[in-house]
Write a protein that holds these residues in place. Structure first.
Motif, PDB file in Angstrom:
ATOM      1  N   GLU A  87     -18.532   7.343  10.747  1.00 16.56           N
ATOM      2  CA  GLU A  87     -18.280   7.841  12.101  1.00 16.56           C
ATOM      3  C   GLU A  87     -19.299   8.910  12.504  1.00 16.56           C
ATOM      4  O   GLU A  87     -19.720   8.966  13.662  1.00 16.56           O
ATOM      5  N   GLU A  88     -19.698   9.740  11.562  1.00 15.64           N
ATOM      6  CA  GLU A  88     -20.726  10.741  11.852  1.00 15.64           C
ATOM      7  C   GLU A  88     -22.053  10.057  12.175  1.00 15.64           C
ATOM      8  O   GLU A  88     -22.778  10.491  13.074  1.00 15.64           O
ATOM      9  N   HIS A  89     -22.352   8.969  11.473  1.00 15.02           N
ATOM     10  CA  HIS A  89     -23.562   8.194  11.779  1.00 15.02           C
ATOM     11  C   HIS A  89     -23.466   7.594  13.176  1.00 15.02           C
ATOM     12  O   HIS A  89     -24.447   7.599  13.926  1.00 15.02           O
ATOM     13  N   HIS A  90     -22.295   7.078  13.508  1.00 13.41           N
ATOM     14  CA  HIS A  90     -22.113   6.484  14.835  1.00 13.41           C
ATOM     15  C   HIS A  90     -22.386   7.522  15.929  1.00 13.41           C
ATOM     16  O   HIS A  90     -23.110   7.244  16.895  1.00 13.41           O
ATOM     17  N   LEU A  91     -21.826   8.704  15.780  1.00 10.81           N
ATOM     18  CA  LEU A  91     -22.035   9.764  16.771  1.00 10.81           C
ATOM     19  C   LEU A  91     -23.516  10.132  16.861  1.00 10.81           C
ATOM     20  O   LEU A  91     -24.059  10.280  17.962  1.00 10.81           O
ATOM     21  N   ALA A  92     -24.188  10.249  15.722  1.00  2.02           N
ATOM     22  CA  ALA A  92     -25.623  10.572  15.725  1.00  2.02           C
ATOM     23  C   ALA A  92     -26.414   9.496  16.461  1.00  2.02           C
ATOM     24  O   ALA A  92     -27.320   9.804  17.244  1.00  2.02           O
ATOM     25  N   LYS A  93     -26.073   8.236  16.241  1.00  4.45           N
ATOM     26  CA  LYS A  93     -26.784   7.135  16.911  1.00  4.45           C
ATOM     27  C   LYS A  93     -26.612   7.191  18.426  1.00  4.45           C
ATOM     28  O   LYS A  93     -27.561   6.937  19.178  1.00  4.45           O
ATOM     29  N   VAL A  94     -25.413   7.531  18.875  1.00  4.43           N
ATOM     30  CA  VAL A  94     -25.164   7.649  20.316  1.00  4.43           C
ATOM     31  C   VAL A  94     -26.030   8.768  20.898  1.00  4.43           C
ATOM     32  O   VAL A  94     -26.699   8.580  21.922  1.00  4.43           O
ATOM     33  N   LEU A  95     -26.047   9.915  20.241  1.00  8.36           N
ATOM     34  CA  LEU A  95     -26.843  11.042  20.725  1.00  8.36           C
ATOM     35  C   LEU A  95     -28.339  10.723  20.684  1.00  8.36           C
ATOM     36  O   LEU A  95     -29.077  11.056  21.613  1.00  8.36           O
ATOM     37  N   ILE A  96     -28.783  10.056  19.622  1.00  9.70           N
ATOM     38  CA  ILE A  96     -30.199   9.680  19.509  1.00  9.70           C
ATOM     39  C   ILE A  96     -30.589   8.750  20.653  1.00  9.70           C
ATOM     40  O   ILE A  96     -31.625   8.934  21.291  1.00  9.70           O
ATOM     41  N   ALA A  97     -29.751   7.757  20.938  1.00  2.95           N
ATOM     42  CA  ALA A  97     -30.048   6.820  22.030  1.00  2.95           C
ATOM     43  C   ALA A  97     -30.125   7.559  23.369  1.00  2.95           C
ATOM     44  O   ALA A  97     -31.023   7.295  24.174  1.00  2.95           O
ATOM     45  N   GLU A  98     -29.221   8.478  23.589  1.00  2.70           N
ATOM     46  CA  GLU A  98     -29.243   9.242  24.839  1.00  2.70           C
ATOM     47  C   GLU A  98     -30.496  10.116  24.911  1.00  2.70           C
ATOM     48  O   GLU A  98     -31.130  10.212  25.970  1.00  2.70           O
ATOM     49  N   LEU A  99     -30.860  10.746  23.816  1.00  4.93           N
ATOM     50  CA  LEU A  99     -32.061  11.586  23.789  1.00  4.93           C
ATOM     51  C   LEU A  99     -33.320  10.759  24.039  1.00  4.93           C
ATOM     52  O   LEU A  99     -34.216  11.185  24.756  1.00  4.93           O
TER      53      LEU A  99
END
Length: 169
Positions: A87-99
């Motif tokens: 789940e922490e990886h999922h959140l990081a991926k969402v933030l990375i995509a937005e960035l």
């Protein structure tokens, strides 16, 4: 005169290949350093370069963990620890995509990057404090696992370099 036999008592440094856990910890140190540098940077150009490096490293690191390391330790480390890591990886991926969509120009880029940094630091703390110590005790050839991770990293870096070339062209 030189005593050739005195070399017998001289300790020889043993060079060992890095194991999977060492590789993950090195990645953690590298990305934390990039986060620190980003925080200290004053100009957009420096921040863009540091953020780009950090995002690339995070994406590669996540693939190595998800494809190679996590499957090797998942059942023996425990589902709760591993599910939270997922789940922490999922959140990081969402933030990375937005960035990546913002390309450093958005009003909230710094804030979003700092939130990513905080979440990743939390993830690293949990991995290094709980998951990796549990994994170290397992009967796994971590050197062999590390070799697989290094080969996969090379593939991912080559793919990333090709994508960057296409974007510039």
């Amino acid at each position: 005169m030189f005593d050739w036999f005195s070399l017998i008592d001289t300790p020889i440094a043993v060079v060992t290949e890095p194991d999977a856990i060492d590789l993950l910890k090195n990645d953690h140190d590298s990305v934390k350093e990039l986060f620190d540098q980003f925080k200290k940077a004053n100009d957009r150009r420096s921040k863009a370069k540091l953020a780009g490096q950090a995002l690339t490293e995070l994406k590669i690191h996540a693939v190595l963990e998800e494809e190679i390391f996590y499957p090797a330790v998942r059942h023996r480390v425990g589902k709760d620890v591993m599910n939270e890591a997922d789940e922490e990886h999922h959140l990081a991926k969402v933030l990375i995509a937005e960035l990546e969509e913002m390309r450093v120009r958005g009003d909230h880029f710094d804030a979003k990057f700092n939130v990513l940094a905080e979440n990743v630091r939390h993830h690293i703390k949990e991995e290094e404090g709980e998951m990796l110590p549990k994994a170290q005790g397992l009967d796994i050839d971590f050197v062999k696992l590390g070799q697989r991770m290094l080969r996969r990293r090379e593939e991912l870096m080559a793919t990333s370099a090709r994508k960057k070339k296409r974007v510039r062209a």
